[in-house]
Scaffold this motif. Structure first.
Motif, PDB file in Angstrom:
ATOM      1  N   TRP A   8       0.829  -1.206   0.000  1.00 20.46           N
ATOM      2  CA  TRP A   8       0.000   0.000   0.000  1.00 20.46           C
ATOM      3  C   TRP A   8       0.864   1.257   0.000  1.00 20.46           C
ATOM      4  O   TRP A   8       0.523   2.266  -0.647  1.00 20.46           O
ATOM      5  N   LEU A  10       3.822   1.466  -1.375  1.00 22.35           N
ATOM      6  CA  LEU A  10       4.337   1.562  -2.736  1.00 22.35           C
ATOM      7  C   LEU A  10       3.264   2.053  -3.701  1.00 22.35           C
ATOM      8  O   LEU A  10       3.530   2.893  -4.586  1.00 22.35           O
ATOM      9  N   MET A  11       2.033   1.546  -3.540  1.00 20.58           N
ATOM     10  CA  MET A  11       0.947   1.951  -4.419  1.00 20.58           C
ATOM     11  C   MET A  11       0.617   3.436  -4.226  1.00 20.58           C
ATOM     12  O   MET A  11       0.362   4.170  -5.200  1.00 20.58           O
ATOM     13  N   LEU A  13       2.683   5.824  -3.208  1.00 17.70           N
ATOM     14  CA  LEU A  13       3.756   6.623  -3.800  1.00 17.70           C
ATOM     15  C   LEU A  13       3.635   6.666  -5.318  1.00 17.70           C
ATOM     16  O   LEU A  13       3.830   7.721  -5.954  1.00 17.70           O
ATOM     17  N   THR A  14       3.288   5.503  -5.919  1.00 20.69           N
ATOM     18  CA  THR A  14       3.147   5.462  -7.377  1.00 20.69           C
ATOM     19  C   THR A  14       1.981   6.331  -7.837  1.00 20.69           C
ATOM     20  O   THR A  14       2.095   7.103  -8.809  1.00 20.69           O
ATOM     21  N   ALA A  15       0.833   6.199  -7.149  1.00 22.17           N
ATOM     22  CA  ALA A  15      -0.332   7.007  -7.524  1.00 22.17           C
ATOM     23  C   ALA A  15      -0.060   8.492  -7.306  1.00 22.17           C
ATOM     24  O   ALA A  15      -0.468   9.344  -8.126  1.00 22.17           O
ATOM     25  N   PHE A  17       2.862  10.013  -7.458  1.00 22.77           N
ATOM     26  CA  PHE A  17       3.779  10.482  -8.495  1.00 22.77           C
ATOM     27  C   PHE A  17       3.048  10.695  -9.819  1.00 22.77           C
ATOM     28  O   PHE A  17       3.214  11.727 -10.488  1.00 22.77           O
ATOM     29  N   LEU A  18       2.209   9.693 -10.209  1.00 26.46           N
ATOM     30  CA  LEU A  18       1.475   9.836 -11.464  1.00 26.46           C
ATOM     31  C   LEU A  18       0.482  10.994 -11.406  1.00 26.46           C
ATOM     32  O   LEU A  18       0.288  11.727 -12.393  1.00 26.46           O
ATOM     33  N   LEU A  33      -2.844   5.625 -16.972  1.00 31.27           N
ATOM     34  CA  LEU A  33      -2.006   4.947 -15.981  1.00 31.27           C
ATOM     35  C   LEU A  33      -2.493   5.226 -14.562  1.00 31.27           C
ATOM     36  O   LEU A  33      -2.500   4.334 -13.703  1.00 31.27           O
ATOM     37  N   LEU A  34      -2.905   6.464 -14.308  1.00 34.01           N
ATOM     38  CA  LEU A  34      -3.392   6.795 -12.972  1.00 34.01           C
ATOM     39  C   LEU A  34      -4.664   6.035 -12.649  1.00 34.01           C
ATOM     40  O   LEU A  34      -4.815   5.482 -11.547  1.00 34.01           O
ATOM     41  N   ILE A  37      -3.822   2.362 -11.975  1.00 36.88           N
ATOM     42  CA  ILE A  37      -3.275   2.152 -10.632  1.00 36.88           C
ATOM     43  C   ILE A  37      -4.397   2.171  -9.600  1.00 36.88           C
ATOM     44  O   ILE A  37      -4.439   1.349  -8.675  1.00 36.88           O
ATOM     45  N   TRP A 152      -0.357  -9.248  -5.591  1.00 34.41           N
ATOM     46  CA  TRP A 152       0.343  -8.136  -4.951  1.00 34.41           C
ATOM     47  C   TRP A 152      -0.229  -7.820  -3.577  1.00 34.41           C
ATOM     48  O   TRP A 152       0.511  -7.515  -2.650  1.00 34.41           O
TER      49      TRP A 152
END
Length: 421
Positions: A8, A10-11, A13-15, A17-18, A33-34, A37, A152
């Protein structure tokens, strides 16, 4: 319960950033992509938070009472309660040696891994434990893991268990490749017959003299009283009930480089298992005791065994037998005298010593029917050879078990095969 918070973070941070990049540059690709995710996170949250609430695990084994050296098939049934059924689950089984038997205490026994697929709440699968050593093993619990379709987002339950797997020693007769342990014609082996106690009466039964009766059988004193010749008919020897005493003191199993000979003790335990199987197959009841229990109780307290239930009880005790500081072999024999007066006794030990020889001769002189099974008779040792010769001169039966060392199973570390169901 493990909910996998790392994914969570990691998810998020990825969301983040996008989302920041999309707010700065825009564009349909970044938006796709957003949203992707966020969709993955949504299905992961559903798999974690809407999944089962309780886990129940039931194990069964085949064979039900395995012997050392045999593979064990473990059947696992997993039931999930509450929530929605997961797409897949993984079951990781764990075992640990209880410290009773051949394995060191607390040593782990690799369990099995089962993977199930499908939208269900009940699964059944099997895995095989590789050949394991004699001992008592306890289930440490089972880790049940399920998650989303990508694997995941996972959630793990630990299902506690109190299952006990008892691995009996393999009887020596089933392992030896040569002549049987109880074959009287086998070199170095003893007769399979029980030692016989003398009849309760030296006179036997008297009857009138018949032509051809040996004169040495005429009972002259009774004949003089009756005024007619009477012949003594000797009674048949009495076959007494049997008892087994297993020596568990480390000093009885000396190793060449010091310490205790673990292989010699395993040989003795396997021989004890063979003795129990043989005697309970032809006797209504036998008595059994091993030295460690005798030391704890401060005396030789015997356990009476009978039938199939008694055989299982005796093998259960042997499964947990271990070398512990206990009464020495001579002390065991001396304290066993009250029972040896009316029983035929088999004493299983590791080696012959001067003290053990004297104790055995004393019991024999008192009239006990005694035989000794020795894990390492070591006739090549002059001192041990003299002890053995003294015992044989007095008619005491000795069986050298060392000739069967090659019959014990050479087991590697136990383990398990893994199954995908």
């Amino acid at each position: 319960m493990n909910k996998g918070f790392g994914i969570w973070i990691l998810m998020a941070l990825t969301a983040g950033f996008l989302g920041a990049f999309y707010g700065w540059r825009g564009g349909t690709s970044l938006l796709f992509l957003l949203l992707l995710i966020l969709l993955v996170a949504l299905q992961g949250a559903a798999a974690q938070w809407l999944g089962p609430r309780q886990v129940h695990v039931v194990r069964s084994y085949h064979p039900r009472h395995p012997r050392a050296g045999e593979p064990v098939e473990v059947t696992v049934r997993v039931s999930l309660d509450g929530g929605s059924p997961p797409l897949w689950i993984r079951a990781d089984d764990e075992w640990r040696h209880s410290g009773e038997g051949a394995e060191p205490p607390g040593e782990e026994l690799p369990g099995g891994k089962l993977v199930f697929g499908g939208w269900r709440k009940e699964w059944t699968g099997t895995y095989d434990l590789k050949p394991v050593k004699r001992g008592v093993y306890r289930a440490e619990g089972m880790r049940i893991t399920w998650g989303d379709s990508f694997g995941w987002f996972k959630r793990t339950f630990r299902a506690d268990a109190d299952d006990v797997l008892i691995v009996h020693p393999a009887p020596l007769t089933a392992l030896s490749g040569g002549p049987g342990l109880f074959d009287p014609d086998a070199e170095g082996a003893g007769s399979g017959r029980a030692p016989e106690l003398p009849s309760g009466s030296d006179l036997g039964r008297l009857r009138s003299y018949a032509p051809g009766d040996p004169l040495r059988h005429v009972h002259w004193k009774s004949s003089a009283k009756k005024g007619a010749l009477l012949t003594r008919v000797p009674e048949e020897p009495v076959t007494p009930s049997r008892c087994l005493l297993l020596d568990t003191s480390p000093e009885a199993y000396p190793a060449g480089g010091g310490g205790a000979d673990a292989d010699g003790f395993e040989l003795a335990v396997s021989a004890a298992a063979a003795w129990l199987e043989r005697e309970l197959a032809r006797s209504d009841e036998v008595d059994f005791r091993q030295g460690d229990a005798a030391a704890r109780e401060g005396r030789v307290a015997w356990k009476s065994l009978s039938g199939r239930h008694g055989l299982k009880e005796g093998l259960d005790q042997l499964a947990g037998a271990a070398l512990v500081s206990s009464l020495s072999g001579p002390d065991l024999l001396q304290r066993a005298w009250p029972l040896a007066r009316s029983r035929s006794m088999t004493f299983i030990t590791g080696s012959l010593t001067a003290e053990l020889t004297e104790a055995a001769l004393l019991l024999t002189e008192r009239g006990a029917a005694l035989e000794i099974w020795c894990a390492d008779l070591r006739d090549r040792d002059p001192e041990a050879a003299r002890h053995a010769a003294r015992l044989r001169e007095k008619g005491l039966r000795l069986i050298d078990l060392s000739r069967y060392r090659g019959g014990l199973p050479g087991l590697a570390e136990g383990g398990a095969s893994h199954v995908i169901a």
